[in-house]
Design a protein around this motif. Structure first.
Motif, PDB file in Angstrom:
ATOM      1  N   LEU A   1     -32.194  -2.706 -47.757  1.00 34.32           N
ATOM      2  CA  LEU A   1     -33.558  -3.210 -47.686  1.00 34.32           C
ATOM      3  C   LEU A   1     -34.271  -2.799 -48.964  1.00 34.32           C
ATOM      4  O   LEU A   1     -34.075  -1.689 -49.453  1.00 34.32           O
ATOM      5  CB  LEU A   1     -34.281  -2.614 -46.472  1.00 34.32           C
ATOM      6  CG  LEU A   1     -33.729  -3.014 -45.106  1.00 34.32           C
ATOM      7  CD1 LEU A   1     -34.379  -2.168 -44.012  1.00 34.32           C
ATOM      8  CD2 LEU A   1     -33.953  -4.490 -44.846  1.00 34.32           C
ATOM      9  N   LEU A   2     -35.098  -3.698 -49.492  1.00 35.22           N
ATOM     10  CA  LEU A   2     -35.792  -3.437 -50.755  1.00 35.22           C
ATOM     11  C   LEU A   2     -37.289  -3.368 -50.530  1.00 35.22           C
ATOM     12  O   LEU A   2     -37.849  -4.210 -49.829  1.00 35.22           O
ATOM     13  CB  LEU A   2     -35.493  -4.559 -51.748  1.00 35.22           C
ATOM     14  CG  LEU A   2     -34.015  -4.783 -52.102  1.00 35.22           C
ATOM     15  CD1 LEU A   2     -33.853  -6.105 -52.838  1.00 35.22           C
ATOM     16  CD2 LEU A   2     -33.503  -3.634 -52.951  1.00 35.22           C
ATOM     17  N   GLY A   3     -37.910  -2.385 -51.114  1.00 34.30           N
ATOM     18  CA  GLY A   3     -39.372  -2.348 -51.128  1.00 34.30           C
ATOM     19  C   GLY A   3     -40.000  -2.210 -49.756  1.00 34.30           C
ATOM     20  O   GLY A   3     -39.449  -1.581 -48.860  1.00 34.30           O
ATOM     21  N   ARG A   4     -41.148  -2.847 -49.615  1.00 31.23           N
ATOM     22  CA  ARG A   4     -41.953  -2.623 -48.431  1.00 31.23           C
ATOM     23  C   ARG A   4     -41.690  -3.677 -47.370  1.00 31.23           C
ATOM     24  O   ARG A   4     -41.366  -4.819 -47.682  1.00 31.23           O
ATOM     25  CB  ARG A   4     -43.435  -2.611 -48.815  1.00 31.23           C
ATOM     26  CG  ARG A   4     -43.744  -1.549 -49.862  1.00 31.23           C
ATOM     27  CD  ARG A   4     -45.141  -1.656 -50.400  1.00 31.23           C
ATOM     28  NE  ARG A   4     -46.117  -0.996 -49.535  1.00 31.23           N
ATOM     29  CZ  ARG A   4     -46.276   0.316 -49.462  1.00 31.23           C
ATOM     30  NH1 ARG A   4     -45.551   1.117 -50.208  1.00 31.23           N
ATOM     31  NH2 ARG A   4     -47.171   0.843 -48.661  1.00 31.23           N
ATOM     32  N   ILE A   5     -41.839  -3.269 -46.142  1.00 30.68           N
ATOM     33  CA  ILE A   5     -41.674  -4.151 -44.990  1.00 30.68           C
ATOM     34  C   ILE A   5     -43.073  -4.419 -44.434  1.00 30.68           C
ATOM     35  O   ILE A   5     -43.815  -3.467 -44.151  1.00 30.68           O
ATOM     36  CB  ILE A   5     -40.787  -3.490 -43.912  1.00 30.68           C
ATOM     37  CG1 ILE A   5     -39.402  -3.192 -44.495  1.00 30.68           C
ATOM     38  CG2 ILE A   5     -40.688  -4.386 -42.679  1.00 30.68           C
ATOM     39  CD1 ILE A   5     -38.530  -2.343 -43.571  1.00 30.68           C
ATOM     40  N   ARG A   6     -43.420  -5.696 -44.316  1.00 32.01           N
ATOM     41  CA  ARG A   6     -44.741  -6.060 -43.783  1.00 32.01           C
ATOM     42  C   ARG A   6     -44.589  -6.625 -42.376  1.00 32.01           C
ATOM     43  O   ARG A   6     -43.714  -7.443 -42.115  1.00 32.01           O
ATOM     44  CB  ARG A   6     -45.407  -7.108 -44.678  1.00 32.01           C
ATOM     45  CG  ARG A   6     -45.935  -6.590 -45.984  1.00 32.01           C
ATOM     46  CD  ARG A   6     -47.090  -7.480 -46.507  1.00 32.01           C
ATOM     47  NE  ARG A   6     -46.887  -8.892 -46.225  1.00 32.01           N
ATOM     48  CZ  ARG A   6     -46.225  -9.714 -47.041  1.00 32.01           C
ATOM     49  NH1 ARG A   6     -45.690  -9.279 -48.155  1.00 32.01           N
ATOM     50  NH2 ARG A   6     -46.101 -10.984 -46.722  1.00 32.01           N
TER      51      ARG A   6
ATOM     52  N   ARG B   1     -38.273   3.819 -44.530  1.00 26.45           N
ATOM     53  CA  ARG B   1     -38.311   5.158 -43.940  1.00 26.45           C
ATOM     54  C   ARG B   1     -39.615   5.436 -43.203  1.00 26.45           C
ATOM     55  O   ARG B   1     -39.655   6.251 -42.288  1.00 26.45           O
ATOM     56  CB  ARG B   1     -38.060   6.236 -45.011  1.00 26.45           C
ATOM     57  CG  ARG B   1     -39.148   6.354 -46.047  1.00 26.45           C
ATOM     58  CD  ARG B   1     -39.048   7.672 -46.824  1.00 26.45           C
ATOM     59  NE  ARG B   1     -40.094   7.754 -47.820  1.00 26.45           N
ATOM     60  CZ  ARG B   1     -39.946   7.319 -49.068  1.00 26.45           C
ATOM     61  NH1 ARG B   1     -38.811   6.811 -49.456  1.00 26.45           N
ATOM     62  NH2 ARG B   1     -40.959   7.399 -49.924  1.00 26.45           N
ATOM     63  N   ASP B   2     -40.699   4.766 -43.608  1.00 25.35           N
ATOM     64  CA  ASP B   2     -41.970   4.954 -42.896  1.00 25.35           C
ATOM     65  C   ASP B   2     -41.879   4.451 -41.458  1.00 25.35           C
ATOM     66  O   ASP B   2     -42.629   4.877 -40.584  1.00 25.35           O
ATOM     67  CB  ASP B   2     -43.102   4.219 -43.615  1.00 25.35           C
ATOM     68  CG  ASP B   2     -43.286   4.698 -45.041  1.00 25.35           C
ATOM     69  OD1 ASP B   2     -43.058   5.904 -45.291  1.00 25.35           O
ATOM     70  OD2 ASP B   2     -43.652   3.881 -45.900  1.00 25.35           O
ATOM     71  N   TYR B   3     -40.972   3.485 -41.245  1.00 29.43           N
ATOM     72  CA  TYR B   3     -40.759   2.954 -39.896  1.00 29.43           C
ATOM     73  C   TYR B   3     -39.654   3.718 -39.161  1.00 29.43           C
ATOM     74  O   TYR B   3     -39.342   3.396 -38.015  1.00 29.43           O
ATOM     75  CB  TYR B   3     -40.327   1.482 -39.961  1.00 29.43           C
ATOM     76  CG  TYR B   3     -41.386   0.525 -40.446  1.00 29.43           C
ATOM     77  CD1 TYR B   3     -42.266  -0.083 -39.556  1.00 29.43           C
ATOM     78  CD2 TYR B   3     -41.486   0.205 -41.796  1.00 29.43           C
ATOM     79  CE1 TYR B   3     -43.222  -0.976 -40.010  1.00 29.43           C
ATOM     80  CE2 TYR B   3     -42.443  -0.694 -42.253  1.00 29.43           C
ATOM     81  CZ  TYR B   3     -43.310  -1.280 -41.352  1.00 29.43           C
ATOM     82  OH  TYR B   3     -44.253  -2.166 -41.798  1.00 29.43           O
TER      83      TYR B   3
END
Ligand SMILES: [Zn+2]
Ligand SMILES: [Zn+2]
Length: 172
Positions: free
Chosen positions: A44-49, A26-28
């Motif tokens: 999608l799980l967790g954080r995307i780097r 959601r931050d993206y």
């Protein structure tokens, strides 16, 4: 809150500009159920780097990097959910168009040319990340290379149990 994938053009100096981003979908501005059209994709799980270099040369902005994410998928053979990490390449080019109102177009491969107008003051990396995620998710994912699937006789997951059913070929 502003999407973290929005890079202000004013912050890009000529040459290479490196960015490292990390955040939840959601931050993206992405949804965790991002690939709705694929029934094997769960979320999608967790954080995307994201690790990316934007090379500015004149009116062109070349985006190259990698996106790392984890997703929950559903095996197309045994129908069980499983999780998998992805490490995908990001490539895109944004070009400043000479129009009365400056807009920027994202150029895709020639065969799928699709110019996306974006806010004139930003490069939207979220759109590039969105494309990479969609391309990365297989149409019919497998939980493992040699998934044994479901026993058609008793319904057991043959990756987990040896049910011992005999598969009879009907006589005809
Ligand atoms: Zn499977
Ligand atoms: Zn069985």
């Amino acid at each position: 809150m502003r999407k973290i994938g929005l890079v202000p053009l004013a912050s890009l100096k000529p040459g290479d500009n490196r960015f490292e981003l990390e955040g939840l979908a959601r931050d993206y501005g992405l949804e965790i159920h991002e690939v709705r059209e694929n029934p094997s994709f769960e979320e999608l799980l967790g954080r995307i780097r994201v690790d990316v270099v934007i090379t500015r040369s004149g009116k062109r902005f070349l985006v190259r990097g990698r996106v790392h994410f984890r997703a929950r998928l559903r095996c197309a053979i045994c129908n069980e959910e499983y999780e998998r990490d992805f490490d995908e390449e990001l490539v895109a080019e944004f070009t400043m168009l000479e129009r009365p109102h400056a807009v920027y177009a994202r150029e895709l491969e020639p065969e799928e040319l699709d110019r996306v107008k974006i806010d004139a003051d930003f490069i939207d990396l979220s759109a590039v990340i969105h494309d990479a995620i969609h391309l990365a998710i297989p149409i019919a994912p497998r939980c493992r290379e040699a998934c044994q699937g479901i026993c058609p006789v008793c319904g057991a997951n043959r990756n987990l149990v040896q049910c011992g059913c005999e598969l009879r070929v009907p006589k005809g």
